[in-house]
Design a protein around this motif. Structure first.
Motif, PDB file in Angstrom:
ATOM      1  N   ALA B  98       0.821  -1.215   0.000  1.00 44.94           N
ATOM      2  CA  ALA B  98       0.000   0.000   0.000  1.00 44.94           C
ATOM      3  C   ALA B  98       0.856   1.265   0.000  1.00 44.94           C
ATOM      4  O   ALA B  98       0.325   2.367   0.117  1.00 44.94           O
ATOM      5  CB  ALA B  98      -0.935  -0.023   1.217  1.00 44.94           C
ATOM      6  N   VAL B  99       2.165   1.101  -0.096  1.00 52.11           N
ATOM      7  CA  VAL B  99       3.075   2.242  -0.142  1.00 52.11           C
ATOM      8  C   VAL B  99       3.824   2.220  -1.460  1.00 52.11           C
ATOM      9  O   VAL B  99       4.450   1.213  -1.800  1.00 52.11           O
ATOM     10  CB  VAL B  99       4.120   2.169   0.994  1.00 52.11           C
ATOM     11  CG1 VAL B  99       5.023   3.406   0.957  1.00 52.11           C
ATOM     12  CG2 VAL B  99       3.457   2.011   2.350  1.00 52.11           C
ATOM     13  N   GLN B 100       3.749   3.314  -2.223  1.00 52.75           N
ATOM     14  CA  GLN B 100       4.620   3.404  -3.398  1.00 52.75           C
ATOM     15  C   GLN B 100       5.603   4.553  -3.172  1.00 52.75           C
ATOM     16  O   GLN B 100       6.660   4.362  -2.583  1.00 52.75           O
ATOM     17  CB  GLN B 100       3.799   3.527  -4.674  1.00 52.75           C
ATOM     18  CG  GLN B 100       3.146   2.161  -5.020  1.00 52.75           C
ATOM     19  CD  GLN B 100       2.434   2.172  -6.350  1.00 52.75           C
ATOM     20  OE1 GLN B 100       2.787   2.896  -7.271  1.00 52.75           O
ATOM     21  NE2 GLN B 100       1.402   1.345  -6.458  1.00 52.75           N
ATOM     22  N   CYS B 101       5.279   5.769  -3.576  1.00 54.53           N
ATOM     23  CA  CYS B 101       6.235   6.847  -3.298  1.00 54.53           C
ATOM     24  C   CYS B 101       6.276   7.183  -1.811  1.00 54.53           C
ATOM     25  O   CYS B 101       7.257   7.707  -1.309  1.00 54.53           O
ATOM     26  CB  CYS B 101       5.904   8.094  -4.107  1.00 54.53           C
ATOM     27  SG  CYS B 101       4.554   9.074  -3.407  1.00 54.53           S
ATOM     28  N   GLY B 102       5.155   6.896  -1.119  1.00 58.70           N
ATOM     29  CA  GLY B 102       5.131   7.084   0.326  1.00 58.70           C
ATOM     30  C   GLY B 102       4.702   8.451   0.819  1.00 58.70           C
ATOM     31  O   GLY B 102       4.574   8.660   2.018  1.00 58.70           O
ATOM     32  N   TYR B 103       4.459   9.356  -0.106  1.00 57.75           N
ATOM     33  CA  TYR B 103       4.182  10.725   0.341  1.00 57.75           C
ATOM     34  C   TYR B 103       2.852  10.833   1.091  1.00 57.75           C
ATOM     35  O   TYR B 103       2.731  11.577   2.052  1.00 57.75           O
ATOM     36  CB  TYR B 103       4.186  11.690  -0.857  1.00 57.75           C
ATOM     37  CG  TYR B 103       4.543  13.098  -0.446  1.00 57.75           C
ATOM     38  CD1 TYR B 103       5.874  13.460  -0.237  1.00 57.75           C
ATOM     39  CD2 TYR B 103       3.564  14.059  -0.244  1.00 57.75           C
ATOM     40  CE1 TYR B 103       6.206  14.742   0.166  1.00 57.75           C
ATOM     41  CE2 TYR B 103       3.895  15.342   0.154  1.00 57.75           C
ATOM     42  CZ  TYR B 103       5.214  15.681   0.355  1.00 57.75           C
ATOM     43  OH  TYR B 103       5.549  16.952   0.750  1.00 57.75           O
ATOM     44  N   CYS B 104       1.882  10.054   0.655  1.00 58.80           N
ATOM     45  CA  CYS B 104       0.575  10.122   1.311  1.00 58.80           C
ATOM     46  C   CYS B 104       0.513   9.253   2.560  1.00 58.80           C
ATOM     47  O   CYS B 104      -0.436   9.344   3.329  1.00 58.80           O
ATOM     48  CB  CYS B 104      -0.524   9.662   0.349  1.00 58.80           C
ATOM     49  SG  CYS B 104      -0.465   7.876   0.008  1.00 58.80           S
ATOM     50  N   THR B 105       1.507   8.362   2.714  1.00 59.46           N
ATOM     51  CA  THR B 105       1.387   7.268   3.680  1.00 59.46           C
ATOM     52  C   THR B 105       1.239   7.731   5.142  1.00 59.46           C
ATOM     53  O   THR B 105       0.358   7.219   5.838  1.00 59.46           O
ATOM     54  CB  THR B 105       2.584   6.308   3.523  1.00 59.46           C
ATOM     55  OG1 THR B 105       2.717   5.982   2.137  1.00 59.46           O
ATOM     56  CG2 THR B 105       2.374   5.040   4.327  1.00 59.46           C
ATOM     57  N   LEU B 135      -5.382  12.056  -0.344  1.00 61.72           N
ATOM     58  CA  LEU B 135      -5.169  11.726  -1.755  1.00 61.72           C
ATOM     59  C   LEU B 135      -3.916  10.882  -1.917  1.00 61.72           C
ATOM     60  O   LEU B 135      -2.893  11.145  -1.297  1.00 61.72           O
ATOM     61  CB  LEU B 135      -5.021  13.001  -2.583  1.00 61.72           C
ATOM     62  CG  LEU B 135      -6.224  13.940  -2.597  1.00 61.72           C
ATOM     63  CD1 LEU B 135      -5.950  15.111  -3.534  1.00 61.72           C
ATOM     64  CD2 LEU B 135      -7.488  13.210  -3.020  1.00 61.72           C
ATOM     65  N   CYS B 136      -4.005   9.861  -2.768  1.00 64.53           N
ATOM     66  CA  CYS B 136      -2.833   9.061  -3.139  1.00 64.53           C
ATOM     67  C   CYS B 136      -2.747   9.046  -4.655  1.00 64.53           C
ATOM     68  O   CYS B 136      -3.702   8.651  -5.318  1.00 64.53           O
ATOM     69  CB  CYS B 136      -2.970   7.633  -2.621  1.00 64.53           C
ATOM     70  SG  CYS B 136      -1.602   6.600  -3.174  1.00 64.53           S
ATOM     71  N   ARG B 137      -1.627   9.513  -5.171  1.00 60.90           N
ATOM     72  CA  ARG B 137      -1.475   9.579  -6.628  1.00 60.90           C
ATOM     73  C   ARG B 137      -0.831   8.324  -7.198  1.00 60.90           C
ATOM     74  O   ARG B 137      -0.609   8.231  -8.397  1.00 60.90           O
ATOM     75  CB  ARG B 137      -0.643  10.808  -7.020  1.00 60.90           C
ATOM     76  CG  ARG B 137      -1.284  12.126  -6.644  1.00 60.90           C
ATOM     77  CD  ARG B 137      -2.587  12.418  -7.365  1.00 60.90           C
ATOM     78  NE  ARG B 137      -3.712  11.671  -6.812  1.00 60.90           N
ATOM     79  CZ  ARG B 137      -4.968  11.826  -7.168  1.00 60.90           C
ATOM     80  NH1 ARG B 137      -5.294  12.703  -8.064  1.00 60.90           N
ATOM     81  NH2 ARG B 137      -5.926  11.091  -6.644  1.00 60.90           N
ATOM     82  N   CYS B 138      -0.473   7.366  -6.350  1.00 64.19           N
ATOM     83  CA  CYS B 138       0.260   6.195  -6.845  1.00 64.19           C
ATOM     84  C   CYS B 138      -0.554   4.911  -6.841  1.00 64.19           C
ATOM     85  O   CYS B 138      -0.594   4.207  -7.829  1.00 64.19           O
ATOM     86  CB  CYS B 138       1.513   5.951  -6.009  1.00 64.19           C
ATOM     87  SG  CYS B 138       2.637   7.333  -5.900  1.00 64.19           S
ATOM     88  N   THR B 139      -1.166   4.590  -5.725  1.00 69.06           N
ATOM     89  CA  THR B 139      -1.612   3.198  -5.535  1.00 69.06           C
ATOM     90  C   THR B 139      -2.970   2.877  -6.118  1.00 69.06           C
ATOM     91  O   THR B 139      -3.289   1.705  -6.297  1.00 69.06           O
ATOM     92  CB  THR B 139      -1.700   2.863  -4.034  1.00 69.06           C
ATOM     93  OG1 THR B 139      -2.737   3.672  -3.457  1.00 69.06           O
ATOM     94  CG2 THR B 139      -0.392   3.111  -3.332  1.00 69.06           C
TER      95      THR B 139
HETATM   96  S1  FES Z   1       2.016   6.214  -2.368  1.00 69.57           S
HETATM   97 FE1  FES Z   1       2.520   7.906  -3.607  1.00 69.57          FE
HETATM   98  S2  FES Z   1       0.912   9.272  -3.143  1.00 69.57           S
HETATM   99 FE2  FES Z   1       0.305   7.514  -2.154  1.00 69.57          FE
END
Ligand code: FES
Ligand code: FAD
Ligand code: FES
Lengths: 288, 155
Positions: B98-105, B135-139
């Motif tokens: 559930a973590v990609q770039c991690g910014y929203c995490t 908001l999550c722009r990745c997952t």
């Molecule tokens: S993991 Fe990249 S914004 Fe949610």
């Protein structure tokens, strides 16, 4: 963002400061409207007056006289309050449509109303419920009906130094129920393109509509009561076709504008559809 | 501008900082206290990256002033692990991807924590409503929802 922070502990003190710094001071409640406006430089108050330390502006009471909501009551509290969910579910329903949990945890009822956006989601249901605003000011106290509280986009009837203290909602009539329908691009986190609230009261027996109140959001300079649409329904046994006619009347009463969220034509059409739906949904709930 | 002294309790530790009245809680946590787990995205209440818990309730720290947090108990993402062990939500986010770039995490996990503290067994709809302000722009959210439901035992 730059301002001085004033933290009165008594209402009298807050009102005096506001009255003597009229154009320079603004109230800070939850800050979810005003801090955004200050950051975006849409408003540049010299002083923000935090009223959260002032006693007597918070809390919910319910008794035979109806419901009283302190101006500082958070939107989240309205959404989750057991007594509101039981007695005025339309208010909890409308509160749940506002922003996110985070915004609802900070945002207050007083802020939602005093920010005076035509799209404020608490306004239409409170107008439909026949609520009144209790206003305190340097000259004392006055009461204004919710439908007369708004004066234009971002404007209320509050005068210099005046504070919205409380919103009072009359006790729910037997066989009455409300509905609030909000149309937005997203199911959450977006302000209404159109919002319609209806509260229907049936005669003690049968299907005749004793009273009805309808209010429209986002389709006029202020949250608007649709009185002509109400007249179509009052005293009648409301059929689907009659609800359609009421919707058409509401379309005539609305004066929407075109903006990034929708065109005036679309908004007007949606007033018709949503008025019909809100009336029929409230009617159905009032029967049971 | 005269600074004001503010006492905050962050993740159980007491801090005293002098801040301008217009300093947001977000900037105070990140730049004055140095806990940079809390993220700044929009700075306007829209994205939820700055979500922290104040007295257990989730708030956008970009829309709260540091002076308003005087005396309050604040939880940031740094406060979740205990004795070197990650919080179950943190474990689940890793396990479910559930973590990609991690910014929203950080904000996402704090919104989830606020939900589970109040409602330990939410439905999927309740989970989605609880994170509507993050908001999550990745997952694409699916794995985030799965991770939260797994911790709740409702997945
Ligand atoms: S993991 Fe990249 S914004 Fe949610
Ligand atoms: C991301 C986001 C999403 C949002 N979504 C919605 C939405 O879906 N629907 C919606 O309706 N709103 C929405 N809002 C707007 C806002 O959250 C609400 O209007 C909220 O209820 C405002 O309350 P507040 O206490 O934060 O107001 P504040 O920002 O503190 O105050 C708003 C205004 O009211 C004045 N004021 C506050 N209290 C009083 C009082 N007691 N007496 C006199 N004046 C007073 C202030 O001076 C200010 O001008 C959203 C905001 C954000 C940031
Ligand atoms: S940084 Fe606070 S909500 Fe985006």
């Amino acid at each position: 963002m730059r301002f001085e922070f004033v933290q009165p502990s008594a209402l009298q003190e807050a009102m005096q400061f506001l009255a003597s710094h009229q154009d320079e001071a603004a109230i800070l409640a939850g800050g979810t409207d005003i801090l955004v406006q200050v950051k975006q430089k849409k408003r540049l108050p010299k002083y923000l007056v935090n009223i959260k330390g002032v006693s007597g502006l918070d809390g919910i009471t319910y008794n035979g006289q109806g419901l009283r909501l302190g101006a500082l009551t958070t939107i989240r509290t309205i959404e989750t309050s057991p007594i509101i969910k039981e007695k005025y579910p339309v208010l909890a329903e409308a509160a749940a449509t506002i922003g996110s949990v985070q915004v609802r945890n900070r945002g207050t009822l007083g802020g939602n109303l005093c920010n005076a956006s035509p799209a404020a989601d608490m306004a239409a249901p409170l107008i439909a419920l026949g609520a009144t605003a209790r206003i305190l000011g340097p000259q004392g106290e006055r009461t204004v009906s919710m439908e007369e509280f708004f004066a234009g986009p971002g404007k209320t009837v509050l005068g210099p130094g005046e504070v919205l203290a409380e919103v009072a909602v009359p006790p729910p009539s037997p066989r009455s129920a409300g509905a609030y329908i909000k149309l937005g691009p997203r199911k959450a986190m977006d302000i209404a393109v159109v919002g319609v609230a209806a509260v229907v009261t049936l005669e003690s027996q049968g299907d005749r509509c004793r009273d009805v109140r309808i209010a429209l959001g986002s389709v006029a300079p202020i949250p608007l009561r649709a009185k002509k649409a109400e007249t179509v329904l009052r005293g009648q046994v409301v059929s689907y076709d009659l609800a359609v006619t009421a919707g058409h009347k509401a379309m005539e009463e609305a004066s929407p504008i075109t903006d990034i969220r929708g065109s005036a034509e679309y908004r007007r059409d949606m007033v018709g559809v949503l008025t019909r739906r809100a009336v029929l949904r409230a009617l159905e709930a009032a029967r049971t | 501008m005269v600074k004001q002294v503010v006492q905050l309790r962050i993740n159980g530790e007491d801090y005293e900082v002098a801040v301008e009245p217009y300093r947001t809680l977000l900037d105070c946590i990140r730049d004055d206290i140095g806990l940079t787990g809390t993220k700044k995205g929009c700075d306007l209440g829209d994205c939820g990256a700055c979500t922290v818990l104040v007295e257990g309730k989730s708030v956008n720290s970009c829309l709260m002033l540091a002076v308003e947090a005087q005396g309050k108990d604040v939880t940031t993402i740094e406060g979740l692990a205990q004795n070197g062990n990650l919080h179950p939500l943190q474990e689940a986010f890793i396990q479910y991807g559930a973590v990609q770039c991690g910014y929203c995490t950080p904000g996402m996990i704090l919104s989830a924590k606020a939900l589970l503290d109040e409602n330990p067994h939410p439905t999927e709809l309740e989970v989605r409503q609880a994170i509507a302000g993050n908001l999550c722009r990745c997952t694409g959210y699916v794995k985030i929802v799965e991770a939260i439901m797994a911790v709740a035992g409702t997945g």
